[in-house]
Design a protein around this motif. Structure first.
Motif, short mmCIF file in Angstrom:
data_model
loop_
_atom_site.label_atom_id
_atom_site.label_comp_id
_atom_site.label_asym_id
_atom_site.label_seq_id
_atom_site.Cartn_x
_atom_site.Cartn_y
_atom_site.Cartn_z
N ASP A 88 0.76 -1.33 -0.13
CA ASP A 88 0.19 -0.26 0.14
C ASP A 88 1.05 1.47 -0.11
O ASP A 88 1.66 1.26 0.79
N ARG A 137 -1.99 -4.88 0.62
CA ARG A 137 -2.71 -4.49 -0.43
C ARG A 137 -3.42 -5.54 -1.12
O ARG A 137 -2.54 -6.80 -2.04
N SER A 138 -4.23 -4.98 -2.06
CA SER A 138 -4.81 -5.81 -3.15
C SER A 138 -4.21 -5.32 -4.53
O SER A 138 -3.47 -4.82 -4.19
N GLU A 189 -7.22 -2.70 7.35
CA GLU A 189 -6.77 -2.65 5.60
C GLU A 189 -5.33 -1.78 5.38
O GLU A 189 -4.79 -2.47 4.63
#
Length: 368
Positions: A88, A137-138, A189
């Motif tokens: 991220d 993160r994604s 997150e």
């Protein structure tokens, strides 16, 4: 009278003999000195020659040249495939941990929203030495294709449904979620990290091998045998500061004369790694690609058209930049960088930063 003459003659003869004898001794003495000098001279020359230092090659027993950086690393890592970790890059996610130990770092626009916020992807060969890396993160479709250029196992935490067909590809290998959580006082997150031992467990519980498989195409980059200066290359320009057109975090690379590498600045500050004694994130090589993209929807999700041919870019090292073109022929095929003669460029030994700059903001990039 005869006796006196004879006596005088004998005295004269004796005196002459003594004088002659003394002369011979002095001549012998001088000759000995000359001989000594002659004998000593060669000895002094030999001593001088023996004092010349011999240059010894470095001992690299048990090591080999990394196929990713060309640096000397442990021989046991030769066949180990790297990981590609999605990190991220939102301000809240800082500070990052572990990025200074990555071999290659990609920075890509993650969304057309939020000032074109970027996300980082760290290629790490020696993932067994990771103490803390992230936050994780994604992922986006482009990252999947770039990660597989290295035959890397992609480490992320989910992503939009647009990634599904790419993750389902035969070449794809990935670990999604399930990494360690760190109580850092932030929203959930921003709390997921790859910690020591996480990857050992992941591999043990998966179908993936820790070694390169049949999809590995071999070393990604070529490296120069000796440190290269681009000053004499056609089209070379000064490159001591590179400002990238990412409005949200204002990514900037500044040339460090002392280390002869490019320090990475994020949100106006030098990027440091608290997991590595606040070491700066710095790179020997910088690769910049001009790339078109397709926006999927109004949420800003996108995919770069990274399978392309002949688009422009720059290779930057040692304070200079040269124009290049790049080509990628398949989803997991390696991106190749070519000079003005169409020959693949050779990088200097060290870590590399790679970014894909959107074509519609290419002219906003600054290299000076």
């Amino acid at each position: 009278m005869k006796k006196r003459v004879l006596a005088a003659f004998m005295c004269t003869l004796l005196a002459v003999s003594m004088a002659a004898g003394c002369g011979k001794k002095e001549e012998a003495s001088d000759a000995n000195v000359v001989d000594m000098i002659k004998e000593e001279a060669p000895e002094e020359e030999i001593v001088e020659e023996s004092e010349e230092e011999e240059v010894e090659e470095e001992n690299h027993d048990g090591q080999y040249r990394s196929e990713i950086t060309n640096e000397w690393i442990d021989e046991s890592l030769r066949d180990q495939r790297p990981i590609a970790a999605m990190v991220d890059n939102e301000l809240t996610a800082l500070p990052h941990y572990g990025l200074s130990k990555a071999d290659v770092v990609y920075e890509l626009m993650n969304s057309t929203k939020n000032g074109r916020i970027t996300r980082l992807m760290a290629i790490v060969k020696d993932w067994g030495s990771i103490e803390q890396l992230g936050s994780i993160r994604s992922v986006r479709p482009t990252n999947i294709m770039l990660a597989e250029e290295w035959n890397a196992v992609l480490c992320h935490d989910g992503g939009p449904f647009y990634i599904d067909p790419y993750l389902a590809s035969d070449y794809s290998a990935n670990f999604s979620g399930g990494f360690s959580r760190v109580n850092n006082g932030k929203a959930r997150e921003f709390t997921e990290y790859i910690m020591a031992g996480d990857l050992d467990k992941k591999f043990a519980d998966s179908k993936y091998t820790t070694e390169y498989n049949d999809y590995y195409e071999g070393p990604h980059y070529q490296f120069a045998e000796e440190e290269q200066d681009l000053s004499d290359v056609s089209g070379a320009i000064d490159a001591t500061e590179i400002k990238l057109p990412f409005e949200h975090n204002k990514s900037t690379l500044k040339y460090n004369e002392e280390t002869q590498t490019y320090d990475y600045y994020d949100y106006g500050d030098l990027h440091v790694d608290p997991g590595n004694d606040n070491a700066p994130l710095t790179f020997k090589n910088v690769l910049i690609q001009n790339c078109t993209f397709h926006q999927y929807d109004e949420n800003g999700y996108l995919i770069y058209n990274c399978i392309d041919n002949g688009r422009e870019g720059y290779y930057i090292t040692n304070g200079k930049a040269i124009p290049i073109t790049w080509i990628k022929v398949s989803e997991n095929g390696q991106t190749k960088y070519l000079d003005e003669n169409g020959e693949e460029i050779k990088l200097n030994t060290g870590k590399t930063y790679v970014t894909l700059v959107p074509d519609d903001s290419w002219d906003q990039m600054s290299i000076k």
